[in-house]
Design a protein around this motif. Structure first.
Motif, PDB file in Angstrom:
ATOM      1  N   ILE A  37      26.182 -10.811 -25.386  1.00 24.45           N
ATOM      2  CA  ILE A  37      27.325 -10.112 -25.984  1.00 24.45           C
ATOM      3  C   ILE A  37      27.474  -8.720 -25.386  1.00 24.45           C
ATOM      4  O   ILE A  37      28.546  -8.335 -24.922  1.00 24.45           O
ATOM      5  CB  ILE A  37      27.176 -10.034 -27.521  1.00 24.45           C
ATOM      6  N   GLY A  38      26.373  -7.983 -25.384  1.00 24.43           N
ATOM      7  CA  GLY A  38      26.389  -6.675 -24.740  1.00 24.43           C
ATOM      8  C   GLY A  38      27.477  -5.764 -25.263  1.00 24.43           C
ATOM      9  O   GLY A  38      27.711  -5.648 -26.473  1.00 24.43           O
ATOM     10  N   ALA A  55      27.868 -15.388 -33.080  1.00 20.98           N
ATOM     11  CA  ALA A  55      28.573 -16.548 -32.527  1.00 20.98           C
ATOM     12  C   ALA A  55      30.061 -16.252 -32.329  1.00 20.98           C
ATOM     13  O   ALA A  55      30.672 -16.728 -31.369  1.00 20.98           O
ATOM     14  CB  ALA A  55      28.383 -17.757 -33.437  1.00 20.98           C
ATOM     15  N   LEU A  56      30.646 -15.473 -33.239  1.00 24.92           N
ATOM     16  CA  LEU A  56      32.084 -15.216 -33.177  1.00 24.92           C
ATOM     17  C   LEU A  56      32.423 -13.951 -32.383  1.00 24.92           C
ATOM     18  O   LEU A  56      33.598 -13.649 -32.181  1.00 24.92           O
ATOM     19  CB  LEU A  56      32.647 -15.101 -34.600  1.00 24.92           C
ATOM     20  N   ALA A  57      31.420 -13.214 -31.940  1.00 25.31           N
ATOM     21  CA  ALA A  57      31.671 -12.001 -31.165  1.00 25.31           C
ATOM     22  C   ALA A  57      32.152 -12.344 -29.765  1.00 25.31           C
ATOM     23  O   ALA A  57      31.803 -13.394 -29.218  1.00 25.31           O
ATOM     24  CB  ALA A  57      30.384 -11.173 -31.073  1.00 25.31           C
ATOM     25  N   PRO A  58      32.970 -11.464 -29.154  1.00 26.55           N
ATOM     26  CA  PRO A  58      33.322 -11.668 -27.735  1.00 26.55           C
ATOM     27  C   PRO A  58      32.056 -11.606 -26.890  1.00 26.55           C
ATOM     28  O   PRO A  58      31.099 -10.919 -27.244  1.00 26.55           O
ATOM     29  CB  PRO A  58      34.273 -10.510 -27.434  1.00 26.55           C
ATOM     30  N   LYS A  59      32.040 -12.330 -25.793  1.00 28.46           N
ATOM     31  CA  LYS A  59      30.806 -12.470 -25.013  1.00 28.46           C
ATOM     32  C   LYS A  59      30.912 -11.772 -23.652  1.00 28.46           C
ATOM     33  O   LYS A  59      31.959 -11.789 -23.000  1.00 28.46           O
ATOM     34  CB  LYS A  59      30.480 -13.955 -24.786  1.00 28.46           C
ATOM     35  N   SER A  60      29.787 -11.192 -23.255  1.00 28.18           N
ATOM     36  CA  SER A  60      29.662 -10.623 -21.914  1.00 28.18           C
ATOM     37  C   SER A  60      28.189 -10.591 -21.544  1.00 28.18           C
ATOM     38  O   SER A  60      27.360 -10.137 -22.336  1.00 28.18           O
ATOM     39  CB  SER A  60      30.225  -9.199 -21.854  1.00 28.18           C
ATOM     40  N   ASN A  61      27.874 -11.075 -20.355  1.00 25.71           N
ATOM     41  CA  ASN A  61      26.491 -10.990 -19.867  1.00 25.71           C
ATOM     42  C   ASN A  61      26.365  -9.915 -18.784  1.00 25.71           C
ATOM     43  O   ASN A  61      25.435  -9.914 -18.000  1.00 25.71           O
ATOM     44  CB  ASN A  61      26.011 -12.345 -19.337  1.00 25.71           C
ATOM     45  N   ALA A  62      27.330  -8.981 -18.761  1.00 29.06           N
ATOM     46  CA  ALA A  62      27.350  -7.956 -17.715  1.00 29.06           C
ATOM     47  C   ALA A  62      26.099  -7.079 -17.773  1.00 29.06           C
ATOM     48  O   ALA A  62      25.560  -6.690 -16.727  1.00 29.06           O
ATOM     49  CB  ALA A  62      28.607  -7.096 -17.844  1.00 29.06           C
ATOM     50  N   ALA A  63      25.619  -6.758 -18.973  1.00 33.43           N
ATOM     51  CA  ALA A  63      24.404  -5.941 -19.085  1.00 33.43           C
ATOM     52  C   ALA A  63      23.200  -6.711 -18.536  1.00 33.43           C
ATOM     53  O   ALA A  63      22.314  -6.128 -17.891  1.00 33.43           O
ATOM     54  CB  ALA A  63      24.168  -5.549 -20.538  1.00 33.43           C
ATOM     55  N   ARG A 113      25.518   1.187  -3.809  1.00 35.26           N
ATOM     56  CA  ARG A 113      25.277  -0.074  -4.515  1.00 35.26           C
ATOM     57  C   ARG A 113      25.824   0.004  -5.946  1.00 35.26           C
ATOM     58  O   ARG A 113      25.684   1.014  -6.624  1.00 35.26           O
ATOM     59  CB  ARG A 113      23.785  -0.382  -4.554  1.00 35.26           C
ATOM     60  N   THR A 114      26.490  -1.077  -6.398  1.00 33.82           N
ATOM     61  CA  THR A 114      26.950  -1.165  -7.797  1.00 33.82           C
ATOM     62  C   THR A 114      26.280  -2.355  -8.458  1.00 33.82           C
ATOM     63  O   THR A 114      26.125  -3.411  -7.840  1.00 33.82           O
ATOM     64  CB  THR A 114      28.484  -1.329  -7.870  1.00 33.82           C
ATOM     65  N   TYR A 115      25.890  -2.165  -9.697  1.00 36.63           N
ATOM     66  CA  TYR A 115      25.216  -3.226 -10.450  1.00 36.63           C
ATOM     67  C   TYR A 115      26.037  -3.701 -11.652  1.00 36.63           C
ATOM     68  O   TYR A 115      26.098  -4.887 -11.941  1.00 36.63           O
ATOM     69  CB  TYR A 115      23.854  -2.735 -10.959  1.00 36.63           C
ATOM     70  N   TYR A 116      26.639  -2.777 -12.343  1.00 42.71           N
ATOM     71  CA  TYR A 116      27.353  -3.133 -13.572  1.00 42.71           C
ATOM     72  C   TYR A 116      28.767  -3.573 -13.241  1.00 42.71           C
ATOM     73  O   TYR A 116      29.551  -2.821 -12.642  1.00 42.71           O
ATOM     74  CB  TYR A 116      27.366  -1.936 -14.528  1.00 42.71           C
ATOM     75  N   ALA A 117      29.078  -4.837 -13.612  1.00 46.61           N
ATOM     76  CA  ALA A 117      30.426  -5.386 -13.396  1.00 46.61           C
ATOM     77  C   ALA A 117      30.990  -5.795 -14.753  1.00 46.61           C
ATOM     78  O   ALA A 117      30.860  -6.948 -15.172  1.00 46.61           O
ATOM     79  CB  ALA A 117      30.366  -6.584 -12.452  1.00 46.61           C
ATOM     80  N   PRO A 118      31.606  -4.870 -15.475  1.00 46.66           N
ATOM     81  CA  PRO A 118      32.063  -5.159 -16.839  1.00 46.66           C
ATOM     82  C   PRO A 118      33.185  -6.180 -16.871  1.00 46.66           C
ATOM     83  O   PRO A 118      34.000  -6.276 -15.943  1.00 46.66           O
ATOM     84  CB  PRO A 118      32.542  -3.799 -17.341  1.00 46.66           C
ATOM     85  N   THR A 119      33.193  -6.959 -17.947  1.00 47.11           N
ATOM     86  CA  THR A 119      34.313  -7.860 -18.209  1.00 47.11           C
ATOM     87  C   THR A 119      35.384  -7.078 -18.970  1.00 47.11           C
ATOM     88  O   THR A 119      35.209  -5.887 -19.273  1.00 47.11           O
ATOM     89  CB  THR A 119      33.861  -9.051 -19.068  1.00 47.11           C
ATOM     90  N   ARG A 120      36.460  -7.736 -19.274  1.00 46.87           N
ATOM     91  CA  ARG A 120      37.464  -7.127 -20.150  1.00 46.87           C
ATOM     92  C   ARG A 120      37.522  -7.888 -21.474  1.00 46.87           C
ATOM     93  O   ARG A 120      38.559  -7.963 -22.120  1.00 46.87           O
ATOM     94  CB  ARG A 120      38.827  -7.082 -19.458  1.00 46.87           C
TER      95      ARG A 120
END
Length: 451
Positions: free
Chosen positions: A312-313, A350-358, A421-428
Motif C-alpha cells: 500500500i505504501g 484490503a480496500l486501500a489503494p495499492k502501491s508497491n513503489a516503496a 540514479r532514481t529509485y522511487y517511481a510513484p504511482t498515481r
C-alpha cells in the motif's frame, strides 16, 4: 518398539472384541487395496507395493520412503498395512517419545536379525520432523546400508524438517488431501461393515454432507464424528443419524491449519495476497481460519504491518498507522476481542489503494549497494562538527536548504557514480498522486537527470 507379550495380548483382545476400539481403528484397511484415496501411490510397482512384497526383489530392493501429508490422509494407515502384509520384521517408533538410544537399539536388532536368520526389518518412524538433526543423523548408516527399510511420516514440509542426507537416501511420497468422494466411500463402508456399525443405522444425505464438511478432508475426524453421532442416535433408539443429532455431538468444523507447519505459512500467504489483490471477502475468510485455529494474533498483526508498507505504501499513508494501532491493540487485549481489531485492519488494508513503489524503491537501492555501487560521500555532505573536519574539507560548500526561499538546494547529494540514479517511481494511486507530483518537482529543481 517391537511387540511384547502385553501388546500381543491387547491385539488379540481387539480382534476378538473389535467394538472396544475406536471406529477409526477398527476401520483401518487390512490391505493396500482397501486404502481410500492416494491411488497415485498405489500403482503396480510403486514403492509401497514393493514394501509389502508385491513384485520381485532381486538386486533392486524396496526403498526407504518418507510419507508427507496433512493429518488424516493415511500415513499411519499405510504403515499399518505394511506391518500386516509384509513378511519382514516390523518395528514402530514415535519421534515424540523415542531418542537416539531407541533408534540405535532398533538398528542393532536389525543387524542381528539380517545376519542371524536373514530377516529384514521395516522401521516405521512417526512424526520424524520432531527428531533433531543429531537424531536423524543416527538413522543414516542403517538406511544407507539397508539394515532397515525406513517408513517415516511427517505433516511438515520435509525439505525444511528432514536433513538432506536422509532425504537423498529415501523416496519422498506426497499424500494428497482426501476428496469428498474418498471420505464418502469410507463413511459408507463404516456404516455397513461388520467391523464398523454393521448396518445398525442409516445416514441421510444431509447428515452425510455435513459430516464431509466438518471432517475437513481428515478421515480420522470423519470416522470419529460418525461414531459419536451414531452413539447418540443409538441411545435415542433412532433408526438413522439425524442432522440435528450430528450437530449436537460435533459443534464445529475442522480447520485445515497447523500453527507450526505448512498451513501456518500457506494461509498467512493467502491472507496477504488477498489483501494485495483487494479481495476483502477472501482476506476475511483467511483471517477467520487463522483466528479459529488459535493463531497468535501478534503474528497476524505483524503480517498486516508488513503488508501496509509492502503493498500500500504512500497510496494510503494511513494504512501503516492503522496496522500499527491494530498490533498495539491486539497485544493488549488478545482473543477473542482481538478478532474485531484484526478484522478492522484487514478490511482497511484490503480496500486501500495499492502501491508497491516503496518496496521496489528500497529493493533497487539495496541491489546497487550489494553490487558495490556506493562510492564516497560527497565532501560537502560529510560531518563537519568535529575538530579538524574543516582542514579535511568536510562540509565546505554545503548549502543549507532552509536559507533558500523554496527550501530546496540544488546540490549533489548522492555519490558520484549514483548522482543520476532514481529509485522511487510513484504511482498515481490514491494519495500517492501528490507524492508523484512532489518527486517530479523536487527532481526538476535539483537538476536531476532521469536514469
Amino acid at each position: 518398539m517391537e511387540p511384547d507379550l502385553f501388546t500381543a495380548a491387547a491385539e488379540e483382545r481387539q480382534e476378538k472384541d473389535p467394538t472396544g476400539s475406536p471406529l477409526a481403528v477398527r476401520m483401518r484397511p487390512r490391505t493396500l487395496d482397501e486404502v481410500v484415496g492416494q491411488q497415485h501411490l498405489l500403482k503396480p510397482g510403486s514403492p509401497l507395493r514393493r514394501l509389502v512384497g508385491e513384485g520381485g526383489s532381486g538386486p533392486a530392493g524396496p526403498s526407504s520412503v518418507i510419507l508427507w501429508g496433512p493429518p488424516g490422509t493415511g500415513k499411519t494407515t499405510l504403515a499399518y498395512v505394511v506391518s500386516k502384509a509384509t513378511n519382514k520384521r516390523f518395528v514402530e517408533l514415535s519421534a515424540i517419545t523415542a531418542g537416539v538410544k531407541e533408534v540405535r537399539a532398533v538398528i542393532d536388532g536389525a543387524r542381528r536379525a539380517v545376519g542371524g536368520y536373514g530377516k529384514e526389518t521395516v522401521l516405521f518412524l512417526d512424526e520424524i520432523h520432531r527428531f533433531s538433526k543429531a537424531q536423524q543423523d543416527s538413522l543414516l548408516p542403517a538406511v544407507e546400508n539397508r539394515w532397515v527399510t525406513l517408513i517415516a511420516a511427517t505433516t511438515e514440509n520435509p525439505y525444511f524438517s528432514v536433513i538432506s542426507p536422509l532425504l537423498s537416501r529415501s523416496l519422498l511420497l506426497t499424500l494428497e488431501p482426501l476428496t469428498d468422494d474418498d471420505l464418502r466411500n469410507l463413511l459408507r463402508r463404516a456404516l455397513t461393515d461388520e467391523r464398523g456399525l454393521g448396518g445398525a443405522l442409516a445416514l441421510p444425505e444431509d447428515t452425510e454432507e455435513h459430516l464431509l464438511r466438518i471432517a475437513g478432508g481428515d478421515a480420522r475426524r470423519a470416522l470419529t464424528a460418525l461414531e459419536a453421532a451414531a452413539g447418540a442416535a443409538l441411545d435415542k433408539g433412532e433408526p438413522e443419524i439425524a442432522l440435528s443429532t450430528l450437530e449436537e455431538t460435533v459443534d464445529r468444523a475442522a480447520v485445515k491449519y497447523d500453527r507450526d507447519g505448512d498451513q501456518h505459512y500457506d494461509v498467512a500467504s493467502a491472507l496477504i495476497k488477498s489483501i494485495r489483490g483487494s479481495d476483502v471477502d477472501a482476506a476475511l475468510h483467511y483471517l477467520a481460519r487463522m483466528v479459529e485455529a488459535g493463531e497468535d494474533p501478534r503474528f497476524i498483526a505483524r503480517r498486516l504491518m508488513i503488508s501496509a508498507s509492502e503493498d500500500i505504501g504512500l497510496a494510503d499513508p494511513n494504512a501503516l498507522q492503522i496496522a500499527v494501532a491494530a498490533a498495539q491493540a491486539v497485544a493488549m487485549i488478545g482473543f477473542p476481542e482481538a478478532a474485531l481489531t484484526l478484522s478492522h485492519a484487514t478490511i482497511a488494508l484490503a480496500l486501500a489503494p495499492k502501491s508497491n513503489a516503496a518496496t521496489t524503491a528500497i529493493g533497487a537501492a539495496l541491489e546497487d549497494v550489494r553490487k558495490g555501487h556506493a562510492g564516497p560521500v560527497p565532501a560537502h555532505l560529510r560531518d563537519s562538527h568535529y575538530k579538524g573536519a574543516g582542514k579535511l574539507g568536510h562540509g565546505q560548500g554545503y548549502v543549507y536548504p532552509h536559507d533558500l526561499p523554496e527550501g530546496i538546494a540544488a546540490q549533489q547529494y548522492a555519490p558520484d557514480e549514483l548522482k543520476d540514479r532514481t529509485y522511487y517511481a510513484p504511482t498515481r494511486h490514491g494519495a500517492e498522486a501528490r507524492y508523484a507530483d512532489a518527486v517530479e518537482w523536487t527532481r526538476g529543481h535539483l537538476g536531476r537527470k532521469r536514469s
